[in-house]
Design a protein around this motif. Structure first.
Motif, PDB file in Angstrom:
ATOM      1  N   LYS A  46       0.827  -1.215   0.000  1.00 22.41           N
ATOM      2  CA  LYS A  46       0.000   0.000   0.000  1.00 22.41           C
ATOM      3  C   LYS A  46       0.859   1.262   0.000  1.00 22.41           C
ATOM      4  CE  LYS A  46      -3.918  -1.588  -0.519  1.00 22.41           C
ATOM      5  NZ  LYS A  46      -4.707  -1.218  -1.697  1.00 22.41           N
ATOM      6  N   GLU A  49       2.216   1.935  -3.366  1.00 19.48           N
ATOM      7  CA  GLU A  49       1.197   2.466  -4.273  1.00 19.48           C
ATOM      8  C   GLU A  49       1.030   3.970  -4.057  1.00 19.48           C
ATOM      9  OE1 GLU A  49      -3.099   0.794  -5.434  1.00 19.48           O
ATOM     10  OE2 GLU A  49      -3.120   1.676  -3.437  1.00 19.48           O
ATOM     11  N   LEU A  50       0.959   4.366  -2.781  1.00 17.66           N
ATOM     12  CA  LEU A  50       0.768   5.788  -2.470  1.00 17.66           C
ATOM     13  C   LEU A  50       1.983   6.609  -2.913  1.00 17.66           C
ATOM     14  CD1 LEU A  50      -0.808   5.275   1.083  1.00 17.66           C
ATOM     15  CD2 LEU A  50      -2.007   6.049  -0.962  1.00 17.66           C
ATOM     16  N   TRP A  53       1.891   7.159  -6.602  1.00 19.98           N
ATOM     17  CA  TRP A  53       0.940   8.205  -6.988  1.00 19.98           C
ATOM     18  C   TRP A  53       1.539   9.588  -6.768  1.00 19.98           C
ATOM     19  CZ3 TRP A  53      -3.925   5.716  -4.330  1.00 19.98           C
ATOM     20  CH2 TRP A  53      -4.442   4.718  -5.169  1.00 19.98           C
ATOM     21  N   VAL A  54       2.189   9.761  -5.624  1.00 21.26           N
ATOM     22  CA  VAL A  54       2.784  11.072  -5.332  1.00 21.26           C
ATOM     23  C   VAL A  54       3.857  11.402  -6.369  1.00 21.26           C
ATOM     24  CG1 VAL A  54       4.240  12.343  -3.715  1.00 21.26           C
ATOM     25  CG2 VAL A  54       2.277  11.041  -2.864  1.00 21.26           C
ATOM     26  N   THR A  57       2.488  12.356  -9.632  1.00 19.96           N
ATOM     27  CA  THR A  57       1.746  13.617  -9.630  1.00 19.96           C
ATOM     28  C   THR A  57       2.691  14.803  -9.657  1.00 19.96           C
ATOM     29  OG1 THR A  57      -0.061  12.621  -8.401  1.00 19.96           O
ATOM     30  CG2 THR A  57       0.085  15.020  -8.330  1.00 19.96           C
ATOM     31  N   SER A  58       3.835  14.661  -8.998  1.00 16.75           N
ATOM     32  CA  SER A  58       4.671  15.825  -8.761  1.00 16.75           C
ATOM     33  C   SER A  58       6.136  15.400  -8.714  1.00 16.75           C
ATOM     34  CB  SER A  58       4.252  16.440  -7.417  1.00 16.75           C
ATOM     35  OG  SER A  58       5.052  17.539  -7.096  1.00 16.75           O
ATOM     36  N   THR A  59       6.952  16.058  -9.480  1.00 10.16           N
ATOM     37  CA  THR A  59       8.363  15.685  -9.540  1.00 10.16           C
ATOM     38  C   THR A  59       9.073  16.088  -8.256  1.00 10.16           C
ATOM     39  OG1 THR A  59       8.124  16.352 -11.832  1.00 10.16           O
ATOM     40  CG2 THR A  59      10.307  15.637 -11.118  1.00 10.16           C
ATOM     41  N   PHE A  60       9.018  17.365  -7.939  1.00 11.40           N
ATOM     42  CA  PHE A  60       9.651  17.849  -6.710  1.00 11.40           C
ATOM     43  C   PHE A  60       8.540  18.124  -5.717  1.00 11.40           C
ATOM     44  CE2 PHE A  60      12.324  19.124 -10.262  1.00 11.40           C
ATOM     45  CZ  PHE A  60      13.477  18.424  -9.937  1.00 11.40           C
ATOM     46  N   TYR A  61       8.082  17.045  -5.090  1.00 11.69           N
ATOM     47  CA  TYR A  61       6.844  17.175  -4.333  1.00 11.69           C
ATOM     48  C   TYR A  61       7.061  17.878  -2.991  1.00 11.69           C
ATOM     49  CZ  TYR A  61       8.855  12.857  -2.581  1.00 11.69           C
ATOM     50  OH  TYR A  61       9.707  11.920  -2.097  1.00 11.69           O
ATOM     51  N   ASP A  62       5.988  18.510  -2.530  1.00  8.48           N
ATOM     52  CA  ASP A  62       5.897  19.114  -1.205  1.00  8.48           C
ATOM     53  C   ASP A  62       5.857  17.958  -0.202  1.00  8.48           C
ATOM     54  OD1 ASP A  62       5.012  20.179   1.189  1.00  8.48           O
ATOM     55  OD2 ASP A  62       3.520  21.493   0.253  1.00  8.48           O
ATOM     56  N   GLU A  65       2.714  17.285   1.790  1.00  7.82           N
ATOM     57  CA  GLU A  65       1.614  16.581   1.131  1.00  7.82           C
ATOM     58  C   GLU A  65       1.948  15.102   0.952  1.00  7.82           C
ATOM     59  OE1 GLU A  65      -1.131  17.903   0.951  1.00  7.82           O
ATOM     60  OE2 GLU A  65      -0.694  20.035   1.071  1.00  7.82           O
ATOM     61  N   TYR A  66       3.215  14.826   0.626  1.00  7.37           N
ATOM     62  CA  TYR A  66       3.667  13.426   0.553  1.00  7.37           C
ATOM     63  C   TYR A  66       3.297  12.710   1.852  1.00  7.37           C
ATOM     64  CZ  TYR A  66       7.097   9.553   0.601  1.00  7.37           C
ATOM     65  OH  TYR A  66       7.706   8.334   0.688  1.00  7.37           O
ATOM     66  N   ALA A  68       1.087  13.517   4.144  1.00  3.59           N
ATOM     67  CA  ALA A  68      -0.361  13.425   4.368  1.00  3.59           C
ATOM     68  C   ALA A  68      -0.947  12.254   3.594  1.00  3.59           C
ATOM     69  CB  ALA A  68      -1.046  14.729   3.960  1.00  3.59           C
ATOM     70  N   VAL A  69      -0.425  12.043   2.382  1.00  4.60           N
ATOM     71  CA  VAL A  69      -0.927  10.945   1.546  1.00  4.60           C
ATOM     72  C   VAL A  69      -0.432   9.601   2.077  1.00  4.60           C
ATOM     73  CG1 VAL A  69      -0.789   9.886  -0.751  1.00  4.60           C
ATOM     74  CG2 VAL A  69      -1.144  12.364  -0.529  1.00  4.60           C
TER      75      VAL A  69
ATOM     76  N   LEU B  16      -4.924   9.435 -11.590  1.00  4.72           N
ATOM     77  CA  LEU B  16      -4.095  10.634 -11.612  1.00  4.72           C
ATOM     78  C   LEU B  16      -4.432  11.545 -12.795  1.00  4.72           C
ATOM     79  CD1 LEU B  16      -0.613   9.199 -10.542  1.00  4.72           C
ATOM     80  CD2 LEU B  16      -2.486  10.046  -9.128  1.00  4.72           C
ATOM     81  N   LEU B  80      -2.990  14.389  -3.073  1.00  2.35           N
ATOM     82  CA  LEU B  80      -2.593  14.298  -4.485  1.00  2.35           C
ATOM     83  C   LEU B  80      -3.060  15.537  -5.258  1.00  2.35           C
ATOM     84  CD1 LEU B  80      -3.336  10.508  -5.203  1.00  2.35           C
ATOM     85  CD2 LEU B  80      -1.090  11.588  -4.878  1.00  2.35           C
ATOM     86  N   LEU B  83      -0.797  18.424  -4.433  1.00  2.91           N
ATOM     87  CA  LEU B  83       0.485  18.256  -5.122  1.00  2.91           C
ATOM     88  C   LEU B  83       0.368  18.631  -6.601  1.00  2.91           C
ATOM     89  CD1 LEU B  83       1.611  14.889  -3.511  1.00  2.91           C
ATOM     90  CD2 LEU B  83       2.889  17.041  -3.421  1.00  2.91           C
ATOM     91  N   GLN B  86       0.191  22.371  -6.928  1.00  2.00           N
ATOM     92  CA  GLN B  86       1.517  22.954  -6.696  1.00  2.00           C
ATOM     93  C   GLN B  86       2.390  22.779  -7.931  1.00  2.00           C
ATOM     94  OE1 GLN B  86       3.094  21.037  -3.226  1.00  2.00           O
ATOM     95  NE2 GLN B  86       1.763  22.128  -1.802  1.00  2.00           N
ATOM     96  N   GLU B  87       2.311  21.574  -8.521  1.00  2.00           N
ATOM     97  CA  GLU B  87       3.097  21.274  -9.727  1.00  2.00           C
ATOM     98  C   GLU B  87       2.745  22.250 -10.850  1.00  2.00           C
ATOM     99  OE1 GLU B  87       5.353  19.032  -9.522  1.00  2.00           O
ATOM    100  OE2 GLU B  87       5.915  18.535 -11.582  1.00  2.00           O
ATOM    101  N   GLN B  96      -7.082  17.838   6.167  1.00  2.00           N
ATOM    102  CA  GLN B  96      -7.910  16.737   6.625  1.00  2.00           C
ATOM    103  C   GLN B  96      -8.942  17.308   7.593  1.00  2.00           C
ATOM    104  OE1 GLN B  96      -5.315  13.508   7.911  1.00  2.00           O
ATOM    105  NE2 GLN B  96      -4.149  13.594   6.014  1.00  2.00           N
TER     106      GLN B  96
END
Lengths: 419, 419
Positions: A46, A49-50, A53-54, A57-62, A65-66, A68-69, B16, B80, B83, B86-87, B96
């Protein structure tokens, strides 16, 4: 009531059947009279998988948020485990990180514990709750955001709770039944250890015995948390698994407790560098900046004669690092040379080496361990390329093709098959 | 800044790609100058997976744990979406339920809003955040546990935020492009409505037009939230979709706004019951206890003569309910008869009926709507079995096989194809 902490990793809660199996192990401890704190990981697969997805969705992710997901995976397992326990008639409830609260730093993705106040969970224990199921790997930042702890976070959560609640023991349920003298896939005579000291476990873990994350063992050592590694998939009793504990609890230490290895090593040698104060910093600073995890370091007297190109004293420097960091290491050295920080004639990479280490607290009082190790390797005609020693371990780099042979020979030499 | 609330349901954030598509629609509103609050559902299928795990773990589950598990789906989507925004260079963060906090009652699985304090989100808007992505369907109980809101919870969350933040509008993105005069699959001439009043929408929703959950429309009506239903899968502008609003915003109401239907109805008749005070309570009390959703109720003068078996006045009672509740209804009546609460000679179930309703605020001022409806059905030789009326709707039960024909005939009669 005495408190017991039990931690179940991803494969131990991979599906509803395994969650039920884990719940049975919790029931047994409740029946023995413990108030139990259960730390759970996400169901196997799991989190990946998450994370996928992150990343997609986003290359240089926050990282906030990573977190939180990704933390949601543990919340699901915690709820399901609490439900399963209730179904078995055991008063239980789930706790998400923010509900405890598990206070951490704001370093999202690699947060560190600040405090775990006992009040909320103690209050429920006092009301008759027998099991607190806590979502591992997560916490709450000072800003009220969800944090995650990074690799090994669930093991570390378990140890932190054991420390905070003065638990009698912290049982880490996993897919192996304990810590072995070495990898049984390599040495058939490998024997499960009943006990091992924190210090030995740290050396074995960081050297490649992937049973417990280093960080959780460090925390256990600091707070003297008795840590037990046991299998989720076997019937166990009080003596099952391996207890990781203070060396005072281990009556007679043998010279060597175990043999660790790491297959994916590389050796990097810089030939003909200046032999002057500050040269090590000039080399290893750029490597650290490039994220290269340098392990063994050896500096030799250079065999090269003094010549006009090298008016001062010269030497050679050898270090090892994980094989997948070799490219970064080479680039860092070449950049440093270009920028004039260091000089060298040649950079040679040997990416065909492995590391083998003997580990044991007993070697502090038993002399001659190194000599016996080198003799054993010599008898097998295994050439030692680099040697590195610490108080409780001796590591050597050898050709990778001899790694299994070396582990077996050393296991025999130190008679690790005998308790 | 004016605030806009946008809500994306499960199919609109199913993967996504669709999250990215939804984010584009958010971007457009940000560029128009709105501070946007986005309410998201779980990715399609995820909530069902979580619910299945809970049900398989525990038969009579603790609703608090159910909520803790199930709410995690929305948390994933919220992160997601933040993110993704932001992207795209849009300052966004996820929230939440407990972070806002969305304060609800402690009725787990069917919680009601208590308050949505604006401070935390307003503070971030003031700091430059353009989009607050809020996990729908969830909240925080007075005890600090995670709650969920039950069916339609995400729509209701959206409306509640629109009310709390005085939003200019609340856009519900879904897989249809608006509210139609009737189901286009049944009447080809069905026309999308530009505007519809709250009251009409409520009647259409509860009668089977499954676009918006009743609860969200009720809340919108109470707080005068302008609610727009639009498609996630089309390019839209300010005039797209259907605006659900106060009737004052609708210039000229036609007598009938739309035709609703419900295919899965059953008619239950109790013959020869006592005609005495309290008999209705004696019948509908046990039905309510058995969870039967009684809809239409008609009491006739019995055609049966007075006889010795029935010394007092007698009558017949007919009611309708969803077809899948007929078994429960029969059992409730038989039990009530056994316990001596009611008497009847015969219980006849007609499970081959459908309900068709005409709905329109205009019928309050337009006379003769009922007469025109009955004439239209008569022209098609459709027999009316039960009639029920309210201020803005007239419903009839007819044989199920005539349902489509009835809808088409009524759509023609009231000329709903014309704006």
């Amino acid at each position: 009531m005495p408190v017991l902490v039990m931690k179940f990793g991803g494969t131990s809660v991979a599906d509803l059947g395994r969650i039920a199996n884990a719940a049975e192990k919790v029931r047994r401890e409740v029946e023995r009279g413990y108030d139990v704190i259960v730390i759970v990981s996400a169901m196997a697969g799991k989190t990946n998988e998450l994370v996928k997805w992150v990343s997609e969705t986003s290359t240089f992710y926050d990282a906030r948020e990573y977190d939180a997901v990704v933390a949601s995976g543990e919340n699901v397992t915690a709820g399901l485990m609490a439900l399963r326990l209730q179904e078995m008639g055991i008063p239980a409830r789930s706790w998400q990180g923010w509900q405890v609260p598990i206070n951490t730093t704001r370093q999202h993705g690699a947060a560190r514990f600040l405090s775990i106040p006992r009040d909320n969970i103690d209050h429920k224990f006092a009301e008759g709750m027998k099991v607190a199921v806590v979502a591992g790997f997560q916490g709450l930042s000072p800003e009220g955001r969800v944090t995650t702890l990074g690799r090994g976070g669930s093991d570390t959560t378990a140890v932190a709770f054991a420390a905070a609640f003065g638990a009698e023991r912290c049982d880490i349920y996993t897919d192996v039944d304990g810590v072995y003298t070495t990898d049984p896939r390599i040495a058939k005579k490998a024997r499960k250890l009943d006990k091992i000291s924190y210090e030995e476990m740290l050396e074995l873990a960081s050297l490649g015995a992937k049973v417990l994350q280093t960080r959780s063992v460090e925390l256990a050592m600091r707070y003297k948390v008795r840590l037990r590694v046991v299998s989720s998939f076997e019937d166990i009793d009080e003596t099952s698994g391996t207890l990781v504990c203070d060396e005072d609890e281990i009556m007679e230490s043998k010279a060597v407790a175990g043999i660790a290895y790491s297959r994916e090593e590389a050796k990097v040698t810089l030939f003909t560098i200046e032999d002057r104060p500050g040269i090590a910093a000039a080399i290893f600073g750029p490597l650290a900046d490039a994220g290269v995890n340098v392990d063994m370091i050896v500096q030799n007297i250079s065999e090269k004669d003094y010549d006009e190109a090298h008016p001062g004293a010269v030497t050679d420097m050898t270090f090892s690092c994980p094989i997948d960091q070799v490219g970064r290491a080479r680039k860092a050295m070449e950049d440093a040379k270009t920028r004039g920080l260091i000089k060298y004639d040649e950079l040679i990479i040997d990416d065909d080496v492995a590391k083998v280490s003997v580990v044991g607290i007993g070697m502090r009082s038993h002399a001659g361990v190194a000599a016996r190790m080198f003799e054993a390797l010599s008898r097998e005609n295994i050439n030692i390329k680099v040697i590195s020693t610490s108080e409780i371990k001796i590591s050597v780099l050898i050709d990778r093709k001899y790694m299994e042979l070396a582990v077996q020979a050393l296991h025999d030499t130190f008679e690790l098959e005998r308790a």
